[in-house]
Design a protein around this motif. Structure first.
Motif, PDB file in Angstrom:
ATOM      1  N   GLY A  47       0.805  -1.216   0.000  1.00  0.00           N
ATOM      2  CA  GLY A  47       0.000   0.000   0.000  1.00  0.00           C
ATOM      3  C   GLY A  47       0.834   1.260   0.000  1.00  0.00           C
ATOM      4  N   TYR A  48       2.053   1.201   0.573  1.00  0.00           N
ATOM      5  CA  TYR A  48       2.908   2.385   0.627  1.00  0.00           C
ATOM      6  C   TYR A  48       3.373   2.829  -0.752  1.00  0.00           C
ATOM      7  N   PHE A  49       3.410   1.881  -1.703  1.00  0.00           N
ATOM      8  CA  PHE A  49       3.878   2.190  -3.052  1.00  0.00           C
ATOM      9  C   PHE A  49       2.729   2.323  -4.057  1.00  0.00           C
ATOM     10  N   TRP A  50       1.508   2.248  -3.545  1.00  0.00           N
ATOM     11  CA  TRP A  50       0.357   2.312  -4.444  1.00  0.00           C
ATOM     12  C   TRP A  50       0.136   3.757  -4.880  1.00  0.00           C
ATOM     13  N   PRO A  51      -0.048   4.015  -6.190  1.00  0.00           N
ATOM     14  CA  PRO A  51      -0.184   5.391  -6.686  1.00  0.00           C
ATOM     15  C   PRO A  51      -1.349   6.136  -6.032  1.00  0.00           C
ATOM     16  N   VAL A  52      -1.139   7.406  -5.765  1.00  0.00           N
ATOM     17  CA  VAL A  52      -2.185   8.231  -5.159  1.00  0.00           C
ATOM     18  C   VAL A  52      -3.394   8.336  -6.073  1.00  0.00           C
ATOM     19  N   LEU A  53      -3.136   8.377  -7.392  1.00  0.00           N
ATOM     20  CA  LEU A  53      -4.245   8.479  -8.345  1.00  0.00           C
ATOM     21  C   LEU A  53      -5.155   7.252  -8.299  1.00  0.00           C
ATOM     22  N   LEU A  54      -4.627   6.149  -7.808  1.00  0.00           N
ATOM     23  CA  LEU A  54      -5.428   4.916  -7.704  1.00  0.00           C
ATOM     24  C   LEU A  54      -5.925   4.674  -6.287  1.00  0.00           C
ATOM     25  N   GLY A  55      -5.790   5.678  -5.445  1.00  0.00           N
ATOM     26  CA  GLY A  55      -6.326   5.571  -4.086  1.00  0.00           C
ATOM     27  C   GLY A  55      -5.300   5.650  -2.990  1.00  0.00           C
ATOM     28  N   GLY A  56      -4.017   5.497  -3.327  1.00  0.00           N
ATOM     29  CA  GLY A  56      -2.980   5.585  -2.320  1.00  0.00           C
ATOM     30  C   GLY A  56      -3.009   4.418  -1.347  1.00  0.00           C
ATOM     31  N   PRO A  57      -2.279   4.546  -0.224  1.00  0.00           N
ATOM     32  CA  PRO A  57      -2.187   3.449   0.757  1.00  0.00           C
ATOM     33  C   PRO A  57      -3.535   3.020   1.319  1.00  0.00           C
ATOM     34  N   THR A  58      -4.462   3.958   1.463  1.00  0.00           N
ATOM     35  CA  THR A  58      -5.761   3.618   2.066  1.00  0.00           C
ATOM     36  C   THR A  58      -6.617   2.745   1.154  1.00  0.00           C
ATOM     37  N   HIS A  59      -6.213   2.644  -0.116  1.00  0.00           N
ATOM     38  CA  HIS A  59      -6.968   1.785  -1.035  1.00  0.00           C
ATOM     39  C   HIS A  59      -6.840   0.319  -0.625  1.00  0.00           C
ATOM     40  N   TRP A  60      -5.709  -0.025   0.003  1.00  0.00           N
ATOM     41  CA  TRP A  60      -5.470  -1.410   0.405  1.00  0.00           C
ATOM     42  C   TRP A  60      -6.116  -1.651   1.757  1.00  0.00           C
ATOM     43  N   THR A  61      -7.349  -2.074   1.695  1.00  0.00           N
ATOM     44  CA  THR A  61      -8.136  -2.332   2.899  1.00  0.00           C
ATOM     45  C   THR A  61      -8.043  -3.805   3.288  1.00  0.00           C
ATOM     46  N   VAL A  62      -8.555  -4.116   4.469  1.00  0.00           N
ATOM     47  CA  VAL A  62      -8.628  -5.508   4.903  1.00  0.00           C
ATOM     48  C   VAL A  62      -9.472  -6.318   3.919  1.00  0.00           C
ATOM     49  N   GLY A  63     -10.550  -5.718   3.415  1.00  0.00           N
ATOM     50  CA  GLY A  63     -11.411  -6.410   2.464  1.00  0.00           C
ATOM     51  C   GLY A  63     -10.697  -6.751   1.176  1.00  0.00           C
TER      52      GLY A  63
END
Length: 358
Positions: free
Chosen positions: A206-222
Motif C-alpha cells: 500500500g505504501y507504493f500504491w499510486p495516489v491516483l489509484l487511491g494511495g495506501p488507504t486503497h489497500w483495505t482488509v477487504g
C-alpha cells in the motif's frame, strides 16, 4: 468417346484402401477370410484406432489451449475488477450472478431433473435470475442482505402460489434454493471486499500504491482478504487437478467420479501453502495459525461448492452448465468453488480475527 472402367458410364470410381476393402468383406463374410486377409483386417482396425486416438488427442490439446488462454484473460480481468472495488466490483459480481442464475435454472428445467420433479415456470426462473443479480447491488447500497433475501423469497412464493394450475413444492424449493445459491451466497463477496473497509496497515504494498489509484488507504482488509481467498481457491483447483492427474487412484465421491482423494490432498496442501505465502507477502493476517485456518476454509468451501454443482449437473444429465467460456463451460462451472467460500471467509474475518486481522 472414352468409356469409364465402370461399365462405360463415365463416372470415376473411388478406390478404397485395401485394408478398408478387406474389413468391409470381413463384416459381410466373417468366416470366409484366410489368414492373410484376417491379418489385414487386424492391421486396418489398429490403424483406425490410432487415427481416432490422434483425433481425440488433438481435441484435448485444443481444449487445454482454450482453457489456458481464456483462463488467463479472465484472471487478469477479475484481478482488475477486484482492485477497482466499489461499484465496478459489485456490478461485475452482479453480472456473473445473473448469468450463473440463468444457467442454474436452465439445469433445473433440463430433462434429467424435470422428469422427477416439476420445475418453476419459465417466468419465475427469469424473475429469480434478475432478483439474484440485484442482491449484490442492494448489499453494497444498504450494507446488509437480510431484507433482500426475505423479500425475494416472499415474492417468489407468492408468484408460485398464484400461478395457473396446481403449485408444487418442488417448484418452490428449487426456486428458493436458486435464490440462496446464486443470489444470497455471492453477496458475501461484496461484504468481504467492500464491507471490510479498514486500511490494512501492515500491508507494505500500500505504501507504493499510486495516489491516483487511491494511495495506501486503497489497500483495505477487504481487498487483501479477497485477493488472498481467490488466489487460494485458484491454487486449490489447480493443485487438485495436477495431483489427481499425477497420483489419482482412489475415487473421492460418486457424484464426481474424476475427483480423487490424492488430488484433494494435494489441492489442500497447495491451498494452505498459497494462503501462508501470500500472508507473508501481504502481511495479513499476522498470525500463521490464521493464515493456515484461512487456507483450510478456502479449500473445504471450494470443494463443497464444486461438489454441490456436480450433484446438480449429474441430476440434469449434463457435463457443463453452459458453453459461454470455451474450454471452461459456463459461468457456473467457473464460480461454483466460490459460492460458499465468501460466506466462510467473511464470517471468519469478522468473528475470529481480532480487529479484523489488522
Amino acid at each position: 468417346m472414352r468409356m469409364g472402367s465402370n461399365g462405360g458410364c463415365g463416372i470415376p470410381v473411388t478406390k478404397l484402401p485395401r485394408h478398408q476393402t478387406v474389413m468391409d468383406v470381413a463384416r459381410v463374410e466373417p468366416d470366409g477370410l484366410d489368414e492373410k486377409a484376417q491379418k489385414e483386417v487386424d492391421e486396418g482396425s489398429n490403424l483406425l484406432e490410432k487415427e481416432e486416438m490422434h483425433l481425440e488427442e488433438q481435441h484435448k490439446a485444443g481444449q487445454l489451449k482454450n482453457r489456458i488462454i481464456y483462463g488467463f484473460v479472465i484472471g487478469i480481468s477479475v484481478g482488475g475488477i477486484i482492485l477497482a472495488g466499489g461499484w465496478v466490483y459489485t456490478i461485475g459480481v452482479a453480472a456473473a450472478v445473473f448469468i450463473a442464475a440463468r444457467e442454474y435454472f436452465g439445469l433445473v428445467r433440463s430433462d434429467g431433473i424435470a422428469i422427477g420433479m416439476t420445475p418453476p415456470p419459465r417466468y419465475v426462473s427469469r424473475v429469480c435470475s434478475v432478483i439474484c443479480a440485484l442482491m449484490p447491488i442492494w448489499t453494497l447500497y444498504a450494507g446488509h442482505i437480510d431484507i433482500s433475501v426475505t423479500s425475494a423469497a416472499f415474492i417468489v412464493a407468492t408468484a408460485l402460489l398464484l400461478q395457473r394450475g396446481n403449485p408444487r413444492f418442488a417448484q418452490l424449493s428449487s426456486a428458493v434454493f436458486g435464490l440462496f445459491y446464486c443470489g444470497y451466497l455471492p453477496c458475501f463477496w461484496v461484504k468481504l471486499r467492500c464491507g471490510l473497509s479498514l486500511p490494512a496497515l501492515n500491508t507494505k504494498i500500500g505504501y507504493f500504491w499510486p495516489v491516483l489509484l487511491g494511495g495506501p488507504t486503497h489497500w483495505t482488509v477487504g481487498l487483501v482478504a479477497t485477493l488472498l481467498s481467490i488466489s487460494s481457491i485458484i491454487a486449490a483447483d489447480t493443485f487438485a487437478f495436477l495431483g489427481g492427474k499425477a497420483f489419482g487412484r482412489t475415487p473421492l465421491i460418486n457424484i464426481s467420479p474424476k475427483k480423487t482423494w490424492e488430488g484433494a490432498i494435494v489441492g489442500l496442501a497447495g491451498c494452505v501453502a498459497t494462503s501462508v505465502v501470500l500472508s507473508k507477502f501481504l502481511f495479513w493476517p499476522k498470525s500463521l495459525t490464521s493464515a493456515v485456518a484461512l487456507g483450510f476454509l478456502n479449500f473445504f468451501g471450494s470443494l463443497f461448492g464444486d461438489l454441490t454443482e456436480s450433484m446438480i449437473k449429474r441430476d440434469a444429465g449434463v457435463k457443463d452448465s453452459g458453453s459461454l467460456i470455451p474450454g471452461h463451460g459456463g459461468i457456473l462451472d467457473r464460480v461454483d468453488s466460490y459460492m460458499f467460500t465468501g460466506a466462510l471467509v467473511y464470517s471468519f474475518v469478522k468473528t475470529f480475527l481480532p480487529l479484523w486481522g489488522v
